[in-house]
Design a protein around this motif. Structure first.
Motif, PDB file in Angstrom:
ATOM      1  N   TYR A   1      48.527  96.363  32.020  1.00 37.59           N
ATOM      2  CA  TYR A   1      47.822  95.186  31.498  1.00 37.59           C
ATOM      3  C   TYR A   1      46.240  95.382  31.106  1.00 37.59           C
ATOM      4  O   TYR A   1      45.647  96.671  31.548  1.00 37.59           O
ATOM      5  N   LEU A   2      45.877  94.474  30.265  1.00 29.11           N
ATOM      6  CA  LEU A   2      44.395  94.791  29.968  1.00 29.11           C
ATOM      7  C   LEU A   2      43.470  93.585  30.956  1.00 29.11           C
ATOM      8  O   LEU A   2      43.942  92.389  31.009  1.00 29.11           O
ATOM      9  N   MET A   3      42.741  94.349  31.846  1.00 30.69           N
ATOM     10  CA  MET A   3      41.748  93.498  32.570  1.00 30.69           C
ATOM     11  C   MET A   3      40.649  93.030  31.737  1.00 30.69           C
ATOM     12  O   MET A   3      39.845  93.994  31.332  1.00 30.69           O
ATOM     13  N   LEU A   4      40.285  91.679  32.049  1.00 30.30           N
ATOM     14  CA  LEU A   4      39.050  91.180  31.015  1.00 30.30           C
ATOM     15  C   LEU A   4      37.888  91.001  32.291  1.00 30.30           C
ATOM     16  O   LEU A   4      38.487  90.370  33.327  1.00 30.30           O
ATOM     17  N   ALA A   5      36.920  91.693  31.924  1.00 30.95           N
ATOM     18  CA  ALA A   5      35.684  91.540  33.008  1.00 30.95           C
ATOM     19  C   ALA A   5      34.619  90.952  32.309  1.00 30.95           C
ATOM     20  O   ALA A   5      34.327  90.970  30.988  1.00 30.95           O
ATOM     21  N   ASN A   6      33.439  90.459  33.121  1.00 31.25           N
ATOM     22  CA  ASN A   6      32.239  90.371  32.545  1.00 31.25           C
ATOM     23  C   ASN A   6      31.411  91.637  32.289  1.00 31.25           C
ATOM     24  O   ASN A   6      31.697  92.669  32.765  1.00 31.25           O
ATOM     25  N   ARG A   7      30.836  91.676  31.195  1.00 29.77           N
ATOM     26  CA  ARG A   7      29.897  92.905  30.899  1.00 29.77           C
ATOM     27  C   ARG A   7      28.536  92.430  32.026  1.00 29.77           C
ATOM     28  O   ARG A   7      28.408  91.473  32.575  1.00 29.77           O
ATOM     29  N   SER A   8      28.166  93.731  32.524  1.00 23.78           N
ATOM     30  CA  SER A   8      27.308  93.614  33.722  1.00 23.78           C
ATOM     31  C   SER A   8      26.127  92.703  33.315  1.00 23.78           C
ATOM     32  O   SER A   8      25.363  92.182  34.246  1.00 23.78           O
ATOM     33  N   SER A   9      25.487  92.914  31.993  1.00 23.71           N
ATOM     34  CA  SER A   9      24.380  91.984  31.639  1.00 23.71           C
ATOM     35  C   SER A   9      24.543  90.529  31.604  1.00 23.71           C
ATOM     36  O   SER A   9      23.672  89.902  31.634  1.00 23.71           O
TER      37      SER A   9
ATOM     38  N   PRO B   1      25.963  87.824  33.552  1.00 25.26           N
ATOM     39  CA  PRO B   1      25.410  87.222  34.633  1.00 25.26           C
ATOM     40  C   PRO B   1      24.018  87.123  34.766  1.00 25.26           C
ATOM     41  O   PRO B   1      23.076  86.199  34.874  1.00 25.26           O
ATOM     42  N   LEU B   2      23.419  88.599  34.637  1.00 22.50           N
ATOM     43  CA  LEU B   2      22.129  88.773  34.846  1.00 22.50           C
ATOM     44  C   LEU B   2      21.195  88.276  33.922  1.00 22.50           C
ATOM     45  O   LEU B   2      20.132  87.585  34.055  1.00 22.50           O
ATOM     46  N   LYS B   3      21.397  88.495  32.610  1.00 23.15           N
ATOM     47  CA  LYS B   3      20.536  88.354  31.602  1.00 23.15           C
ATOM     48  C   LYS B   3      20.948  87.109  30.883  1.00 23.15           C
ATOM     49  O   LYS B   3      19.887  86.250  30.485  1.00 23.15           O
ATOM     50  N   ARG B   4      21.953  86.479  31.012  1.00 24.35           N
ATOM     51  CA  ARG B   4      22.452  85.455  29.952  1.00 24.35           C
ATOM     52  C   ARG B   4      22.938  84.183  30.748  1.00 24.35           C
ATOM     53  O   ARG B   4      23.131  83.294  30.389  1.00 24.35           O
ATOM     54  N   ARG B   5      23.240  84.419  32.196  1.00 24.47           N
ATOM     55  CA  ARG B   5      23.610  83.568  32.880  1.00 24.47           C
ATOM     56  C   ARG B   5      25.238  83.228  32.624  1.00 24.47           C
ATOM     57  O   ARG B   5      25.615  81.911  32.779  1.00 24.47           O
ATOM     58  N   LEU B   6      25.767  84.115  32.021  1.00 23.09           N
ATOM     59  CA  LEU B   6      27.337  83.732  31.503  1.00 23.09           C
ATOM     60  C   LEU B   6      28.227  84.354  32.508  1.00 23.09           C
ATOM     61  O   LEU B   6      28.110  85.703  32.690  1.00 23.09           O
TER      62      LEU B   6
ATOM     63  N   LYS C   1      28.534  85.737  16.213  1.00 25.60           N
ATOM     64  CA  LYS C   1      29.450  86.526  15.865  1.00 25.60           C
ATOM     65  C   LYS C   1      28.956  88.138  15.968  1.00 25.60           C
ATOM     66  O   LYS C   1      28.191  88.443  15.401  1.00 25.60           O
ATOM     67  N   GLY C   2      29.881  89.003  16.512  1.00 25.33           N
ATOM     68  CA  GLY C   2      29.635  90.206  16.596  1.00 25.33           C
ATOM     69  C   GLY C   2      29.002  90.705  17.958  1.00 25.33           C
ATOM     70  O   GLY C   2      28.864  91.626  18.375  1.00 25.33           O
ATOM     71  N   GLU C   3      28.374  89.716  18.627  1.00 21.49           N
ATOM     72  CA  GLU C   3      27.947  89.668  19.797  1.00 21.49           C
ATOM     73  C   GLU C   3      28.683  90.067  20.924  1.00 21.49           C
ATOM     74  O   GLU C   3      29.973  89.539  21.392  1.00 21.49           O
ATOM     75  N   ARG C   4      28.595  90.987  21.862  1.00 25.39           N
ATOM     76  CA  ARG C   4      29.483  91.662  22.967  1.00 25.39           C
ATOM     77  C   ARG C   4      29.426  90.615  24.259  1.00 25.39           C
ATOM     78  O   ARG C   4      28.439  90.250  24.705  1.00 25.39           O
ATOM     79  N   ILE C   5      30.705  89.877  24.326  1.00 22.17           N
ATOM     80  CA  ILE C   5      30.793  89.052  25.437  1.00 22.17           C
ATOM     81  C   ILE C   5      31.809  89.208  26.577  1.00 22.17           C
ATOM     82  O   ILE C   5      31.540  88.591  27.753  1.00 22.17           O
ATOM     83  N   GLY C   6      32.425  90.261  26.570  1.00 23.61           N
ATOM     84  CA  GLY C   6      33.239  90.872  27.709  1.00 23.61           C
ATOM     85  C   GLY C   6      33.620  92.209  27.296  1.00 23.61           C
ATOM     86  O   GLY C   6      33.560  92.745  26.700  1.00 23.61           O
TER      87      GLY C   6
END
Length: 181
Positions: A90-98, A100-105, A144-149
């Motif tokens: 399976y493909l596990m989707l996760a937060n990028r480490s930045s 929550p810390l930098k963007r509160r996402l 568009k093109g911004e890394r989100i996960g």
């Protein structure tokens, strides 16, 4: 089957990038947004009215609760990407480490799970969406093109008696496994 990513039909001519790892030792493949997207802050949504009313001791109606609950629903940011993998992965989707810390996402479900049969089934091409919730105080503009996960391919195991249970083929998309027909 080979493990790979592909662009879904809707975005074939949109100039998207397939997910890739940033370094030799990176586990995750970075997913980008397929289009510009505004992710509103939860703090200006209708659930604040409910919290304020509860704080003041007001009686809330079922409609108040439903409205507040709908406001806290995460949004699905399109990636324009689908994934192919072996049947026992399976493909596990996760937060990028930045995120929550930098963007509160954050991914409100913690991690997402993309099953091997998600892509190219009867009624779903298999586009992967990243669920996001913005707990910061301002709306976030995702370009568009911004890394989100990020996505990490993972093997999984089944119980010894799993083959005894009858399984259905997937015929739909997001959140469809376990749905009763």
């Amino acid at each position: 089957m080979t493990r790979r990513f592909a662009i879904v039909t809707k975005y074939q001519d949109a100039g998207l990038h397939l997910p890739k790892r940033a370094t030799k030792q990176a586990a995750g493949y970075d997913f980008e947004a397929a289009e510009d997207f505004i992710l509103p802050t939860i703090w200006k949504l209708n659930f604040i009215k409910l919290l304020f009313g509860l704080f003041k001791g007001e009686t809330m109606t079922e409609t108040d609760y439903l409205t507040a609950d709908q406001a806290l629903k995460p949004l699905l940011v399109p990636t324009g990407i689908k994934a192919y993998m072996n049947h026992d992965e399976y493909l596990m989707l996760a937060n990028r480490s930045s995120g929550p810390l930098k963007r509160r996402l954050i991914l409100p479900n913690g991690v997402g799970v993309i099953d091997a049969d998600y892509a190219d089934n009867e009624s779903n091409e298999g586009e992967i969406f990243i669920q996001l919730l913005n707990f910061g105080v301002k709306d976030v503009q995702i370009k568009k093109g911004e890394r989100i996960g990020q996505g990490i391919f993972m093997p999984f195991l089944v119980t010894d008696d799993d083959a005894q249970d009858s399984k259905q083929d997937r015929v739909s998309g997001f959140g469809s496994t376990g749905d009763k027909k």
